[in-house]
Design an enzyme around this catalytic site. Sequence first.
Site, PDB file in Angstrom:
ATOM      1  N   HIS A  56      33.772  49.873  42.972  1.00 36.14           N
ATOM      2  CA  HIS A  56      33.143  49.489  41.688  1.00 36.14           C
ATOM      3  C   HIS A  56      32.587  48.066  41.733  1.00 36.14           C
ATOM      4  CE1 HIS A  56      34.583  53.114  39.634  1.00 36.14           C
ATOM      5  NE2 HIS A  56      35.707  52.939  40.316  1.00 36.14           N
ATOM      6  N   ASN A 129      35.458  57.445  34.145  1.00 46.59           N
ATOM      7  CA  ASN A 129      34.282  57.723  34.984  1.00 46.59           C
ATOM      8  C   ASN A 129      33.267  58.528  34.178  1.00 46.59           C
ATOM      9  OD1 ASN A 129      34.870  56.537  37.512  1.00 46.59           O
ATOM     10  ND2 ASN A 129      36.171  58.250  38.088  1.00 46.59           N
ATOM     11  N   TYR A 339      45.532  48.578  39.682  1.00 45.61           N
ATOM     12  CA  TYR A 339      44.471  47.768  39.067  1.00 45.61           C
ATOM     13  C   TYR A 339      44.935  46.342  38.784  1.00 45.61           C
ATOM     14  CZ  TYR A 339      41.196  51.651  38.798  1.00 45.61           C
ATOM     15  OH  TYR A 339      40.330  52.662  39.125  1.00 45.61           O
TER      16      TYR A 339
END
Length: 501
Positions: A56, A129, A339
């Site tokens: 990303h 997404n 994350y």
Amino acid sequence: MAQRYYTLAEGCPYASNSTSVQLRSGNAGLLLMQDTQLIETLAHFARERIPERVVHAKAAGAYGEFTCTHDCTDITSASFLSEIGKTTPLLLRISTVGPEAGSADTLRDVHGWAMKLYTDEGNLDWVFNNTPVFFIRDPLKFPSLNRSHKRNPQSHLPDPNMFWDFHAGNPEGFHQLLHLFSDRGTPASLRHMNAYSGHTYKFTLKDGSFNYVKFHIKTTQGIKNFTKEESVRVAGENPDFLIQDMFEVIERKDYPEWKVYVQVMTPEQAETYRWNIFDMTKVWPHSDFPLRQIGTMKLNRNPRNYFTDIEQAAFSPSNMVPGIAPSADPVLQARMFSYPDAARYRLGTNYQQLPTNAAKAPVYCPYQRDGQMNFSDNYGADPNYVGSSLQPITYYQDLTGQPPQTVSTLTEHEKWVGQVSNFQYGLYEDDFEQAAGLWKVIGKEPGHQERFFGNVAVHLSQVKSSALRKRVYGLFGRVDWGLGEGVRKATEGLVNDAHKT
Ligand code: NDP
């Protein structure tokens, strides 16, 4: 008095904005160590890049707001969904996944949708997404999946051999491959695409009860896609097309909007449902669980500075507010670790203090202190250990006028019975069933199936091994015989053409 001169980073004025200090002799000169301006400028330049996101990396981003449009109080206690008309500020970052930050953004890829809702109960991140399913259901495969979509370790080139080899060896992802190689794999703008949680989450109530939910964010502008020819042409003409489009529509106040929905499933329904709701290669068919609208969202403000607002933004599925909770989906559970871990590496220990990441709700987190680049007042003299009776807690009180309270956000959890053992996901016969459903949906749009064959063929025809190509035809054929045949014919046609030239 207002400052009217350029300064060093320490605030001191310097002689010239555009030349170095030199010991001059005629036109020539020697640089001196005392030229702090030059040294600081060069040293800072060498350090101005932070690690690129491993996935990303390339993205557009903007601020906006979410509005609750429907009564949701029967399914969640979340404050931002507590009243019709309540608005919550948000930040959205929409990215491609595999290629680097400098890559062309219209080329075929899944698109990430990372959204931070700055709610009055703290930050809620939706890290979604533009497809409702994903390639894998076992988080251990995540690095492998992404490496296979990136560059060959020897040639440093994107490598269709690796890509198809991974997918032939992990065919639970064929449902997602159908999304990726359909028209929706090349959106014509970020305003014209949907987003989906993919994962199952929970909506919880104060009495401890919960329902399972999946989120759907649907574009009000309508779906619009590039053909493969258009996406390649635009990639050459303007590799930043999608970022530019988003920036410019917001500048001209043509604010993009989406409607936000949930599918809701009771725990009892989940127990007997034919699909594993913790398997993110599967959807909940709309006919079983219709969409229920909860809100709308729009983007209405561009970043003031890309680096501070978007590059330094950090999103995590673990950022949740009371009223929303994770499910047992193993990929979601792993992302809740991964994350924030990536953000600590990329931005540093105190990344939550950066303005774009900072909650707009009061923060009192005195057991998380110090660390590199801590630019808060670090909770002053408040105790830095739990259970203290020695010192009055003053910092939070200064902030809010209230003493801090402890609020439990824990709700009832799924009940699990079983034993811990090694488990390996296999391929299940029904892994191809929902993909077959999508193939039928695609078939309803004139010419879409033919375009799909072409979209796969340009990529798959670059695979050198005919045995691997054959395996892939066989796997598409398990979704639908005609799909396998169509992909085979289109691909081998290009392979033969290549041999002729
Ligand atoms: P439905 O016929 O009820 O729903 C099909 C959904 O597919 C539509 O609502 C639309 O979702 C989406 N869709 C329409 N055209 C395309 C396209 N060209 N490419 C990708 N998606 C498209 O069937 P089911 O709910 O039984 O789902 C059938 C298949 O549709 C699934 O296997 C899944 O791959 C796909 N799909 C299903 C979704 C779901 O949550 N059930 C969501 C999205 C796709 P939307 O309105 O969100 O655009």
